[in-house]
Each structure stands twice: as structure tokens, then as C-alpha cells.
Enzyme design. Sequence first.
Site, short mmCIF file in Angstrom:
data_model
loop_
_atom_site.label_atom_id
_atom_site.label_comp_id
_atom_site.label_asym_id
_atom_site.label_seq_id
_atom_site.Cartn_x
_atom_site.Cartn_y
_atom_site.Cartn_z
N ASP A 1 7.48 -92.72 7.73
CA ASP A 1 6.94 -92.21 6.61
C ASP A 1 7.70 -91.62 5.47
OD1 ASP A 1 4.19 -92.18 5.02
OD2 ASP A 1 4.44 -90.00 5.32
N GLU B 1 19.65 -95.42 23.11
CA GLU B 1 19.55 -95.01 24.34
C GLU B 1 18.73 -95.79 25.43
OE1 GLU B 1 18.47 -91.07 24.46
OE2 GLU B 1 20.04 -90.43 23.40
#
Length: 562
Positions: free
Chosen positions: A218, A269
Site C-alpha cells: 500500500d 530467501e
Amino acid sequence: MTSIRSVADSLVQSEDSQWWRSSVIYQIYPRSFADSNGDGMGDLRGITERLESIAQLSVDAVWLSPFFTSPQKDAGYDVSDYCDVDPLFGTLEDYDAMVAKAHALGLRVIIDLVPNHCSDQHPWFQEALKAAPGSPERDRFIFKDTPATGLPNNWDSVFGGPMWTETTNPDGSAGQSYLHIFDSSQPDFNWHNEEVRAMFRDVLRFWLDRGTDGFRVDVAHGLIKAEGLPDFTPDPSGASMGGTDELAPWWGQDGVHEIYRDWRKVMDEYDGERVLCAEAWVNPLSLMAKWVREDEMHQAFNFPYLSCDFDAQQIRETIDQSLEEFGKVGAPSTWVLSNHDVVRHATRLALTDENPQGEGIGLNTPNLPEAAVGLRRARASSALMLALPGGAYIYQGEELGLPEAVELPDEARQDPTWLRTNGERYGRDGCRVPLPWESGKPAFGFSATGESWLPQPAGWDSYARDAQVDDQSSTLNLYRRLLQLRQDHALGTGTLDWVEGTGDDVLAFANGTVLVVANYAATAQPLPAGAQGATELVRSQSEISAESGMIPGETTLWFQLP
């Protein structure tokens, strides 16, 4: 690292390397999707119960607007705890069950993250209010001494009123002021503070460890403000969230890109191509493309495309610019027509007056369009959008042809824009009204008790999902055909080749072996020569027959080329 994902989750996430490049993602606004307990508020269990209906659309993922712990002053975009579920929507266990069900159905799950600001009830901000000026607690936010002549600068909030709120010292004297791009209950974080950056890395990992497939970020263009916080008066005709050629000092500053490079390392990751998508209202498209460089985000909402009028040449120019600018950085363009912040495109595309993002419309809006005109244009526009290469976003209810709910009574409106402007701007409630699922049922099946946090229009029986399932000409079945054909013909990974010589009001292009012809005029136009002998696959106005090879007004058709 710890993970609670099931084997089924892992299988979903390992399929289709770079799935996001051509994905169709369905936005769920949780409070308005489905209510499982009858309190009038949609919730996570309601989403889980209704997920099959989304899977039947042949979409790739769902994106959920915020469901975190929040006072709900801005419908959850004011977060007080980023690592828990607000009781309005359920529990973390409900979230885990929803993710497991989505993955079992082949749907990935993307959630909203709100890093620009938090709620004024967040523990950090409460600590800041109690702390002294210059303290580490206050440095997590943007506090400035309040001049005797007024506020620290002249910036106006997106929701109306000043962008600064003055605090009061324990002795009752005037204290420092804090910055909030949005409501005064949403203080902006200071993203130059390493504590803030570390906290959000932890938030990312918390949800990724639960099997979350990505984040829609956002206000991704608002985290860094221009040095010195200089006075600025924007063009009053511009969009409140940015997107104008004149860049406000609180939008689109270069420092945001360092933040997202850091986030990308966290995402990488994890297995399964976890994604970041930017809500970045910036112009021109060459600037927006910076958010999706190879080491930053995966997608950015294409707001210039959303902002287009129902105009063939404007749309063609925006498509060309989008493919060019995003292509320069090796990213796909995304396409979007509606979301929880804008007037639904089944109404917006028929407006004759300008409608800036976030302003909203209501009964006093001049020249409100006929519903039939808006729906016709919406269906044609969706058919064009879903044939474009790249990714696409669908906002809940657009597959039902829902128009903007303009008849909301004043006392029912809840958007901060409406409240902060004393009704001068309607705000976004009209696109957030709960969905109709079943005709003739209380709250049209949204809630078994008939409760609904925003009132639904009385005439929505015909839009209910169950009323459209067996109607082959319905908007729901149009979307189903379009999305299945898009998948069957791999249009998301295709390339676009324009067909020339169609006139100013007709767009035609080939994407692989599919020819798409869109008529933006209100009258019939000739089909391009390439359509002769081609097999018609779908048309946006299935109830209208073409005569003598002519395209009916405001219609998009797909053909299978020989």
C-alpha cells in the site's frame, strides 16, 4: 526457518517459475466478501467458504485487503498490530485454514501490507506521544516543532484537511506536530529509522513463514519524503494519490527504492516465487517502471491504464507506453480497471464528467450514467484487458457487473474522506458495498442474518452470483469464458501486434493466434479484414448479433485465427 505450510502448499508454490509475469489476481475486500457469523462484517472464514467460486474463474491468486488488528478508522488500513488478525475477521488459525484451502484449490495468497503509516493506537505511536521531543520513540515517526505561525508546512492530507496534527504536552501546552499523509489516526513512519526497517523485515518473514505468497504494498510511493519537507501546493485538478506529472514531495522519492531492494532480498530467501506488487500512483510510466526493476518489486499496478477514458486512441497509447517502459526493465505490465479505491468501472467508464481517484460519486454527482451503458462498456473493456500480455487484476464483484452504489445514505457512509471533508467528497464506500451471492436471500447471501456493514442497493438480485450461473449471457459467464480462453491460449505470456487501418474508434490486435477487435464507438463499425474467415471465440455483448460482418457498438470480440 520455521514454516507451517503443508505439502500441498509447497506444491502450489513450486509450480510455474515466474508465475506472476502472466497471472490473473482476484482482489478480495475481506469486510465485503462473505460474512460467516452474521455480524454484517465479512471475515476470513467467509472467504474460505466461498473460495471455490473464485477458483472456478480460472484465476491464479487472491489478494486480500488488510485484516490485521486495527481500530478500523480507515477500514483496516490503520494497523495497530501487523502480526495478528483483527477479531472482526477471525484469528491466525482462520488465516492458516484459508491459506491451506486456497493452496489446495491451486490459488496463491497475496496480502496487503501498509508500511507508510500505522494506527495511532499502535504501541510505538503511543510510546512516541508519551516520550520527549528528540527521543528514540519519536524518531520512529515524523515529528516536527510546531511554529507559532501554524503547522510545519502547508501540505494537505489525501483525505482532506492538513497533513499535520498538533499534540499536547503533559502540562497542557502545545506540543510537536506529527505528519500523516492520510487521516490523523494514521501517523507516517520515519523510514530513515533503522528500527522501522527492521520491524518490517520481521513482518514480512512472519507472514511468509505462514505460507503467504506475496504482498501488495500500500502507498508504495509514499515512504520517503523530500528533504526539508518543503511547502508544496498541488494542482487542484490532479489525483489525490499522485499520478500527476508534477511530483509532490511526499510521493515517488528515490529513497523508496533502497527499501524495496532490501525487501526483495527477504522475499528471495523463500521458495515458490514470492512476490511484491506496488501501489505506486506515479507518472509517467517510465517513473513507475523503476518500482519493477530486476532487484525490486515484481509488479506495479498500472494506474495510467485504469485512469483511461473509454477512448480507443488513449487506451492504445497507454498500452504501447506500458509495454515499452515495463519492457525496458524486463518486467511485465499489469492491467487493472477497478479496485477498492476507485469508482467501479461498470459506472466510471460511462461518466461524462471527470472523476479523480478517491473522490467518489453519489446522488448529487451531475450526469450520472445509465447502468446499461456503463455495463456495456465495462464488459467490452474487461474483454480487451484480459487479452493483453502480462498480468491482470480483477476486483471482487466486477465479474458480476456490479455498478458503483451511488444511493448510499449519508448516515451510512464511513470513508474518512467523507468525514474529513464534511461530505464535500463522497469517498470510496460506493465500491466497497458487500457482494450479492444469492438472490432473494437476506443481504443477498452475504450474511445469513441480513446484516451488512454498508447497505446494499435494493435492486441487486439480478447481480447475485446464483442468478448469473445458468445465464450464458451473464457477466459472470463472460468472465469465465474470457479467463479460460486466456489460459488456453497463453495470452498472458504472448506478444501484442496491432492491426492497422481500423479507424479511430476501433482497436484490433493479435496476441498469438487470437485476434481481438474492440469497438469504442456507440455505433457499428467494419471488422478488419483479418477477421474474415476467423472463428469467433467470444464477444462482450453475447446477446447482440453482428450483421453483415459489422461490430455492434461498444463491443469487444475475440477470434481464433486460421
